[in-house]
Design a protein around this motif. Structure first.
Motif, PDB file in Angstrom:
ATOM      1  N   GLU A 194       0.842  -1.193   0.000  1.00 13.57           N
ATOM      2  CA  GLU A 194       0.000   0.000   0.000  1.00 13.57           C
ATOM      3  C   GLU A 194       0.884   1.252   0.000  1.00 13.57           C
ATOM      4  OE1 GLU A 194      -3.853  -0.875   2.588  1.00 13.57           O
ATOM      5  OE2 GLU A 194      -2.020  -1.579   3.544  1.00 13.57           O
ATOM      6  N   THR A 195       0.360   2.326  -0.571  1.00 15.39           N
ATOM      7  CA  THR A 195       1.092   3.589  -0.589  1.00 15.39           C
ATOM      8  C   THR A 195       1.371   4.031   0.839  1.00 15.39           C
ATOM      9  OG1 THR A 195       0.049   4.223  -2.665  1.00 15.39           O
ATOM     10  CG2 THR A 195       1.028   5.986  -1.356  1.00 15.39           C
ATOM     11  N   THR A 196       2.628   4.372   1.127  1.00 19.24           N
ATOM     12  CA  THR A 196       3.030   4.702   2.494  1.00 19.24           C
ATOM     13  C   THR A 196       2.946   6.200   2.760  1.00 19.24           C
ATOM     14  OG1 THR A 196       5.364   5.014   1.933  1.00 19.24           O
ATOM     15  CG2 THR A 196       4.657   2.751   2.465  1.00 19.24           C
ATOM     16  N   ILE A 197       3.004   6.549   4.035  1.00 19.89           N
ATOM     17  CA  ILE A 197       3.058   7.965   4.419  1.00 19.89           C
ATOM     18  C   ILE A 197       4.308   8.612   3.826  1.00 19.89           C
ATOM     19  CG2 ILE A 197       3.314   9.562   6.367  1.00 19.89           C
ATOM     20  CD1 ILE A 197       1.641   7.607   8.036  1.00 19.89           C
ATOM     21  N   GLY A 198       5.433   7.899   3.845  1.00 19.94           N
ATOM     22  CA  GLY A 198       6.667   8.449   3.292  1.00 19.94           C
ATOM     23  C   GLY A 198       6.535   8.784   1.815  1.00 19.94           C
ATOM     24  N   GLU A 199       5.890   7.899   1.055  1.00 21.14           N
ATOM     25  CA  GLU A 199       5.679   8.175  -0.369  1.00 21.14           C
ATOM     26  C   GLU A 199       4.748   9.370  -0.548  1.00 21.14           C
ATOM     27  OE1 GLU A 199       6.178   3.695  -2.247  1.00 21.14           O
ATOM     28  OE2 GLU A 199       4.310   4.236  -1.220  1.00 21.14           O
ATOM     29  N   TRP A 200       3.742   9.471   0.311  1.00 21.38           N
ATOM     30  CA  TRP A 200       2.815  10.601   0.224  1.00 21.38           C
ATOM     31  C   TRP A 200       3.517  11.909   0.566  1.00 21.38           C
ATOM     32  CZ3 TRP A 200      -1.885  10.115  -1.877  1.00 21.38           C
ATOM     33  CH2 TRP A 200      -2.728  11.229  -1.832  1.00 21.38           C
ATOM     34  N   LEU A 201       4.429  11.888   1.551  1.00 24.43           N
ATOM     35  CA  LEU A 201       5.178  13.090   1.906  1.00 24.43           C
ATOM     36  C   LEU A 201       6.044  13.566   0.748  1.00 24.43           C
ATOM     37  CD1 LEU A 201       6.279  12.355   5.585  1.00 24.43           C
ATOM     38  CD2 LEU A 201       4.444  13.857   4.796  1.00 24.43           C
ATOM     39  N   GLU A 202       6.587  12.643  -0.012  1.00 28.05           N
ATOM     40  CA  GLU A 202       7.369  13.022  -1.191  1.00 28.05           C
ATOM     41  C   GLU A 202       6.494  13.791  -2.179  1.00 28.05           C
ATOM     42  OE1 GLU A 202      10.199  10.908  -4.596  1.00 28.05           O
ATOM     43  OE2 GLU A 202       9.153   9.680  -3.103  1.00 28.05           O
ATOM     44  N   PHE A 203       5.259  13.312  -2.347  1.00 32.35           N
ATOM     45  CA  PHE A 203       4.293  13.992  -3.214  1.00 32.35           C
ATOM     46  C   PHE A 203       3.968  15.388  -2.675  1.00 32.35           C
ATOM     47  CE2 PHE A 203      -0.530  14.397  -3.437  1.00 32.35           C
ATOM     48  CZ  PHE A 203      -0.554  15.043  -4.664  1.00 32.35           C
ATOM     49  N   LEU A 204       3.746  15.504  -1.366  1.00 32.29           N
ATOM     50  CA  LEU A 204       3.411  16.791  -0.779  1.00 32.29           C
ATOM     51  C   LEU A 204       4.564  17.780  -0.913  1.00 32.29           C
ATOM     52  CD1 LEU A 204       1.566  15.758   2.521  1.00 32.29           C
ATOM     53  CD2 LEU A 204       0.550  16.428   0.333  1.00 32.29           C
ATOM     54  N   ARG A 272       6.516   4.392   7.104  1.00 34.42           N
ATOM     55  CA  ARG A 272       6.203   3.181   6.344  1.00 34.42           C
ATOM     56  C   ARG A 272       4.777   2.707   6.575  1.00 34.42           C
ATOM     57  NH1 ARG A 272      10.680  -1.251   7.208  1.00 34.42           N
ATOM     58  NH2 ARG A 272       9.423  -2.200   5.568  1.00 34.42           N
ATOM     59  N   PHE A 273       4.016   3.407   7.422  1.00 38.26           N
ATOM     60  CA  PHE A 273       2.601   3.074   7.603  1.00 38.26           C
ATOM     61  C   PHE A 273       1.835   3.370   6.313  1.00 38.26           C
ATOM     62  CE2 PHE A 273       2.434   4.070  12.478  1.00 38.26           C
ATOM     63  CZ  PHE A 273       3.338   3.046  12.699  1.00 38.26           C
ATOM     64  N   PRO A 274       0.771   2.645   6.022  1.00 38.21           N
ATOM     65  CA  PRO A 274      -0.082   3.013   4.880  1.00 38.21           C
ATOM     66  C   PRO A 274      -0.691   4.392   5.112  1.00 38.21           C
ATOM     67  CG  PRO A 274      -0.591   0.799   5.663  1.00 38.21           C
ATOM     68  CD  PRO A 274       0.298   1.424   6.689  1.00 38.21           C
ATOM     69  N   VAL A 275      -0.725   5.212   4.074  1.00 33.14           N
ATOM     70  CA  VAL A 275      -1.289   6.545   4.224  1.00 33.14           C
ATOM     71  C   VAL A 275      -2.801   6.435   4.417  1.00 33.14           C
ATOM     72  CG1 VAL A 275      -1.615   6.955   1.733  1.00 33.14           C
ATOM     73  CG2 VAL A 275      -1.324   8.893   3.304  1.00 33.14           C
ATOM     74  N   THR A 276      -3.335   7.209   5.356  1.00 33.70           N
ATOM     75  CA  THR A 276      -4.773   7.275   5.619  1.00 33.70           C
ATOM     76  C   THR A 276      -5.158   8.741   5.753  1.00 33.70           C
ATOM     77  OG1 THR A 276      -4.402   7.066   7.996  1.00 33.70           O
ATOM     78  CG2 THR A 276      -4.842   5.033   6.779  1.00 33.70           C
ATOM     79  N   GLY A 277      -6.461   8.992   5.881  1.00 39.24           N
ATOM     80  CA  GLY A 277      -6.911  10.359   6.036  1.00 39.24           C
ATOM     81  C   GLY A 277      -6.883  11.150   4.741  1.00 39.24           C
ATOM     82  N   ILE A 278      -6.984  10.465   3.610  1.00 40.49           N
ATOM     83  CA  ILE A 278      -7.022  11.134   2.309  1.00 40.49           C
ATOM     84  C   ILE A 278      -8.329  10.780   1.609  1.00 40.49           C
ATOM     85  CG2 ILE A 278      -4.506  11.132   2.076  1.00 40.49           C
ATOM     86  CD1 ILE A 278      -4.866   8.775   0.092  1.00 40.49           C
ATOM     87  N   SER A 279      -8.666  11.563   0.606  1.00 40.89           N
ATOM     88  CA  SER A 279      -9.893  11.330  -0.160  1.00 40.89           C
ATOM     89  C   SER A 279      -9.561  10.644  -1.481  1.00 40.89           C
ATOM     90  CB  SER A 279     -10.595  12.656  -0.444  1.00 40.89           C
ATOM     91  OG  SER A 279      -9.812  13.425  -1.350  1.00 40.89           O
ATOM     92  N   ALA A 280     -10.601  10.186  -2.170  1.00 42.90           N
ATOM     93  CA  ALA A 280     -10.405   9.600  -3.500  1.00 42.90           C
ATOM     94  C   ALA A 280      -9.820  10.640  -4.451  1.00 42.90           C
ATOM     95  CB  ALA A 280     -11.724   9.063  -4.030  1.00 42.90           C
ATOM     96  N   ASP A 281     -10.235  11.901  -4.304  1.00 43.67           N
ATOM     97  CA  ASP A 281      -9.692  12.961  -5.152  1.00 43.67           C
ATOM     98  C   ASP A 281      -8.203  13.162  -4.874  1.00 43.67           C
ATOM     99  OD1 ASP A 281     -10.136  15.230  -7.046  1.00 43.67           O
ATOM    100  OD2 ASP A 281      -9.514  16.407  -5.292  1.00 43.67           O
ATOM    101  N   ASP A 282      -7.814  13.084  -3.594  1.00 47.34           N
ATOM    102  CA  ASP A 282      -6.392  13.162  -3.249  1.00 47.34           C
ATOM    103  C   ASP A 282      -5.618  12.026  -3.905  1.00 47.34           C
ATOM    104  OD1 ASP A 282      -6.950  15.332  -1.589  1.00 47.34           O
ATOM    105  OD2 ASP A 282      -7.157  14.074   0.199  1.00 47.34           O
ATOM    106  N   ALA A 283      -6.172  10.825  -3.848  1.00 47.34           N
ATOM    107  CA  ALA A 283      -5.498   9.656  -4.425  1.00 47.34           C
ATOM    108  C   ALA A 283      -5.309   9.831  -5.924  1.00 47.34           C
ATOM    109  CB  ALA A 283      -6.300   8.393  -4.131  1.00 47.34           C
ATOM    110  N   ARG A 284      -6.330  10.343  -6.606  1.00 48.78           N
ATOM    111  CA  ARG A 284      -6.208  10.558  -8.059  1.00 48.78           C
ATOM    112  C   ARG A 284      -5.150  11.614  -8.379  1.00 48.78           C
ATOM    113  NH1 ARG A 284     -11.815   9.052  -7.919  1.00 48.78           N
ATOM    114  NH2 ARG A 284     -12.436  11.143  -7.235  1.00 48.78           N
ATOM    115  N   ALA A 285      -5.037  12.654  -7.529  1.00 51.34           N
ATOM    116  CA  ALA A 285      -4.002  13.665  -7.730  1.00 51.34           C
ATOM    117  C   ALA A 285      -2.609  13.049  -7.571  1.00 51.34           C
ATOM    118  CB  ALA A 285      -4.194  14.811  -6.740  1.00 51.34           C
ATOM    119  N   TYR A 286      -2.459  12.163  -6.603  1.00 55.30           N
ATOM    120  CA  TYR A 286      -1.176  11.477  -6.405  1.00 55.30           C
ATOM    121  C   TYR A 286      -0.829  10.611  -7.610  1.00 55.30           C
ATOM    122  CZ  TYR A 286       2.115   8.075  -4.396  1.00 55.30           C
ATOM    123  OH  TYR A 286       3.187   7.263  -4.160  1.00 55.30           O
ATOM    124  N   LEU A 287      -1.832   9.910  -8.141  1.00 58.48           N
ATOM    125  CA  LEU A 287      -1.597   9.052  -9.309  1.00 58.48           C
ATOM    126  C   LEU A 287      -1.218   9.896 -10.527  1.00 58.48           C
ATOM    127  CD1 LEU A 287      -4.593   6.598  -8.818  1.00 58.48           C
ATOM    128  CD2 LEU A 287      -2.189   6.157  -8.336  1.00 58.48           C
TER     129      LEU A 287
END
Length: 320
Positions: A194-204, A272-287
């Motif tokens: 699953e997408t991790t918090i660390g990967e999400w932070l890179e996106f942010l 390394r935890f799975p990222v949570t607290g995001i919306s489907a729209d957030d996920a599409r922006a990351y993709l």
């Protein structure tokens, strides 16, 4: 109904051989039906009943006939191994050690669950879970993708069939799941984790400030978990996590999150935890960001069936 009728007739006729043979034939049909729908427990119960009414084994002999699986592989020099999926002492389905690698293109597999392993120079390895029925004839065309075409952290899943849903009535009600049945998907790539918090932070960190603020994870349910991320500065973040009805844990970049009262694995790398607290729209922006970078070309959310097949395999094991 046919089974009950034959059993009643068998009782009235004091074990007439002709009626017993009809009952055995009916049980063979029911075993086949259970096998086709992945109802392993029901299949085994019916097999035991069949043994009582078919002491010679003649009627049930066909149920042990192996399936014949013919492989058309690309590239031609791909190697093949197979591993049986068996029940361990606790009744859990586990993968046994694979048979030796070889160049076989025709496999004779006992009815049940298997994993076909494929590898070739310059290609991404492929694991192909498959559930076969007795005396089945199955032709599979499997192409191993070029290793360079599979992004790091992804695995290739070839097109194929699997079991979806559940026959557990409680699970069906709670999760609004379908009854256990066979389905299929096309081929696809899926992230190994699953997408991790660390990967999400890179996106942010790569996003403009307004976008970063909009996409920063946050969730707080009064009767459930709460999670939040706070940016302390460039590349520095604070993570807050509160389990349901528990205390709030806090950890900053470079420091682990430490659980109280844990005897094992108390210190955790929260990035390394799975990222949570995001919306489907957030996920599409990351993709879209992954796609734009060329890191995962064509990145998209997987479908429910793709997720279930990748997580479950091909057989009737419980899907979480």
């Amino acid at each position: 109904r046919a089974g009950r009728s034959f059993e009643a007739a068998l009782d009235a006729a004091r074990g007439a051989a002709a009626i017993r043979a009809r009952l055995a034939a009916t049980l063979v049909e029911r075993v086949t039906w259970a096998e086709q729908r992945g109802r392993a427990t029901e299949r085994e119960i019916l097999r035991r009943r069949l043994e009582v009414h078919d002491p010679s084994g003649a009627a049930g002999r066909s149920l042990d006939a192996p399936a014949t699986v013919t492989l058309a592989l690309g590239p031609a020099d791909a190697r093949v191994a197979v591993a049986a999926v068996v029940a361990d002492s606790a009744g859990r389905l586990v993968e046994a050690a694979p048979e030796p690698w070889g160049a076989a293109r025709k496999l004779r597999l006992a009815p049940g669950s298997w994993v076909v392993l494929l590898e070739a120079p310059g290609r991404a390895p492929v694991r192909y879970p498959i559930r076969v029925r007795h005396d089945e004839r199955l032709a599979l065309a499997l192409i191993l993708p070029l290793a360079a075409a599979v992004p790091p952290g992804f695995v290739a899943v070839p097109a194929g069939r699997f079991l979806v849903g559940t026959d557990d009535e409680d699970r069906r009600r709670i999760f609004e799941a379908a009854p256990l049945h066979e389905a299929s998907t096309g081929d696809y790539l899926i992230a190994r984790h699953e997408t991790t918090i660390g990967e999400w932070l890179e996106f942010l960190e790569a996003s403009p400030a307004p976008e970063r603020a909009r996409r920063t994870p946050a969730a707080d349910r009064p009767d459930g978990d709460a999670v939040a991320l706070e940016r302390l500065g460039p590349g520095r973040w604070r993570y807050r996590f509160r389990p349901a009805a528990g205390r709030t844990y806090t950890a900053d970049t470079g420091a682990p999150l430490r659980y109280l009262r844990r005897q094992r694995r108390a210190a955790q790398d929260w990035t390394r935890f799975p990222v949570t607290g995001i919306s489907a729209d957030d996920a599409r922006a990351y993709l879209a960001w992954l796609d734009g970078l060329g890191r995962v070309p064509g990145a998209r959310l997987c479908t429910a069936r793709e997720w279930e097949r990748a997580a479950r395999g091909a057989d009737e094991r419980e899907y979480p």
